[in-house]
Write an enzyme that holds these catalytic residues in place. Sequence first.
Site, PDB file in Angstrom:
ATOM      1  N   GLY A  16      28.581 -22.927 -14.260  1.00  0.00           N
ATOM      2  CA  GLY A  16      28.257 -21.563 -13.834  1.00  0.00           C
ATOM      3  C   GLY A  16      27.317 -21.484 -12.660  1.00  0.00           C
ATOM      4  O   GLY A  16      26.668 -20.468 -12.435  1.00  0.00           O
ATOM      5  N   CYS A  17      27.230 -22.554 -11.889  1.00  0.00           N
ATOM      6  CA  CYS A  17      26.394 -22.517 -10.693  1.00  0.00           C
ATOM      7  C   CYS A  17      27.285 -22.554  -9.465  1.00  0.00           C
ATOM      8  O   CYS A  17      28.265 -23.279  -9.431  1.00  0.00           O
ATOM      9  CB  CYS A  17      25.471 -23.730 -10.653  1.00  0.00           C
ATOM     10  SG  CYS A  17      24.061 -23.563 -11.747  1.00  0.00           S
ATOM     11  N   VAL A  18      26.912 -21.794  -8.439  1.00  0.00           N
ATOM     12  CA  VAL A  18      27.715 -21.831  -7.221  1.00  0.00           C
ATOM     13  C   VAL A  18      27.526 -23.147  -6.464  1.00  0.00           C
ATOM     14  O   VAL A  18      28.367 -23.561  -5.702  1.00  0.00           O
ATOM     15  CB  VAL A  18      27.406 -20.650  -6.277  1.00  0.00           C
ATOM     16  CG1 VAL A  18      28.152 -19.418  -6.739  1.00  0.00           C
ATOM     17  CG2 VAL A  18      25.928 -20.362  -6.200  1.00  0.00           C
ATOM     18  N   SER A  19      26.381 -23.773  -6.679  1.00  0.00           N
ATOM     19  CA  SER A  19      26.185 -25.078  -6.064  1.00  0.00           C
ATOM     20  C   SER A  19      26.334 -26.134  -7.161  1.00  0.00           C
ATOM     21  O   SER A  19      26.483 -25.805  -8.321  1.00  0.00           O
ATOM     22  CB  SER A  19      24.808 -25.139  -5.435  1.00  0.00           C
ATOM     23  OG  SER A  19      23.845 -24.656  -6.340  1.00  0.00           O
TER      24      SER A  19
END
Lengths: 353, 358
Positions: free
Chosen positions: B115-118
Amino acid sequence: SAKATDAYESARRKVANFINAADSREIIFTRNATEAINLVAYSWGLSNLKQGDEIILTVAEHHSAIVPWQFVSQKTGAVLKYVGLTKEEVPDIEQLKGLLSSKTKIVVVHHVSNVLGSMLPIEEVVSCANKVGAKVLVDACQSVPHMPVDVQKLGADFLVASSHKMCGPTGVGFLHGKFEILSSMEPFLGGGEMIADVFEDKSTYAEPPSRFEAGTPAIGEAIGLGVAIDYLSHFGMQRIHEYEKVLGSYLYESLLSVPNVRIYGPAPSASDHRAPLCSFNVENVHPTDIAEILDLQHGIAIRSGHHCAQILHRTLGINASARASLHFYNTKEEVDAFIHGLKATIDFLTSHH
Amino acid sequence: MASAAATSAPLRLLSSSPLSRPLLSRPHLLILSRPVSFQRLAARSAASPTPSTSSSAPDPSPVDPAQLPPALRDIIALFQSVPDERTRYKQLLAYAARLPPMDPALKSDANRVRGCVSQVWVHAAPEAEAPGCVSFQADSDAQLTKGLAALLVLGLSGAPARDVAMVPVEFIELLGIRQSLSPSRNSGLLNMINLMKLKALEIAAGQEVTGGQEIRQERTETPAVEKEEPQFEAFGGQVHESSEAERPEEEEFEEEPAAVVEGNGSLGGGRKERIRDSLERGLSPVELKIEDISYQHSGHAGVAGSDGETHFNVRVVSKEFEGKSMLKRHRAVYDLLQDELKSGLHALSIDAKTPSEV
């Protein structure tokens, strides 16, 4: 309710006129472009594709243009084939032509890429696809809002677009399909409105477009889309397109002047069309950091991530990118403010060492 | 395409080009029956200090800083003293720079924060020099995310694994950066914390064989329970691989007389009664309910060889809990049940209340 129906059907006619469809019955309202593609995949794809048939896509397609066809492939045994990029970072049309064969049943391509900014020669693609008897579905989400689109001229069998990208509300999009094809297609969702007569063991179905509009539609939203089309038509899509061409080039050139910036897709001079957007990365700085600081410290909104194009990003060898995109309401001053903010943001993120 | 303006027009020509006049004239009227006005969004600039900074006391939050590991407390105090948003970002970036590099081999899928964009990885391991404690490593390819990860690593490493597993996630509020982060960044931060807590929980459970206290999560929290399964296998594995110090307990465990497995354990080896006795003597509860739920765990490798009486639900209402935090209440219960924990009791699900809370 009669007025609402009138307004709803009037919106349908507006869409038809806007893209020069031959008949407003060729316009099917959906929830968005994604649903429109799924409609084609389920209604046309599942009945017309079988084991060994081929579906051609490009690596630059949006997930919404890819995933429904993966479902179809899993269910029917049809195979997906992807066209790669040239070194100018545009989909390789020569490769596409080479992939076409008697096994090809449909070609799914974007008109304008939401990451690369490049435009594909749809008429050429349609002409080649027709020679092998393949259908063509065009994802026009990035073209319809920015330039005149004439579906009769393009000649594609299916075309999809999305309201919220063209100043309309979310919750509505549309599918354009040639009437003969739509008439031959199985329904998508079943229920009220799309039937003619209903018996206990079976029903007969309505003609297009109703056949594909089950249940109560998003009436307000469709009417809203109609108004958005009025608004855009007030300026004229050609005028919008020309303004955006110049502004888009200005964005591109200005962005190039920022050190360590890498922009994806073709340069404006290398092709005859580049959309007014730039997907880019700054060396050693993560795009999400850039987007966040630009937003929170400079009040400028850009997008960062994979832009629903993971395959494309993997092809380019990156995880994510930042993207600045413009529409006709943006100004040169705003582009300048973006560049200024970007430089300050990069300084901020690289200077703390 | 119509004769468009030159796509490669040098910039100096643009002064006389369409761009010198925006497409939309201002003021701008839509062709609707009613004009629409546009409101300029004010930039949330760093120039003006945001109101929710150090000058105001932290929001009245339910988080008791005393409950947090000391290193984390210090970091929170630091963030609360930072005067403005821009400096807070600088602080985050400084933390990112301080984070020791992470062993590339540890950047696995199991360590990936979802759930992290990075890309973000977090790894936990028992602290070699401090039994029962956990140490973390983390990394990210985005600097702000790395800063957040660094904050958590520095704040939680070295603390007892049990404490980390029970850290209330609301402590983020105390940092005063929530409104400075985008929603997706906030949810990424939450995911990071939860993954670290989960890993700490697994490490804490892995020390169960020595009679250490285990926090057992409610069965209804399915994601946690699914992750809990491997820890029982690890537990089972540890029975064989345990160190010298653990051996006496291990032998005791293997000598446990085979007890008849009953749904409520009442005709079994008598553990339920012993628990009842201990808690009654130690807490004088006004209400005490004990339920043997070992049958729910009978498939685990960790309990193979025992015959039930491994998992209990305990509800205890007692005045002794007044003024005590949840952590202290649970500790009180565990302390009273040391013998049971050493002889095959694996886990307790404790509901501890004071009479006034009921």
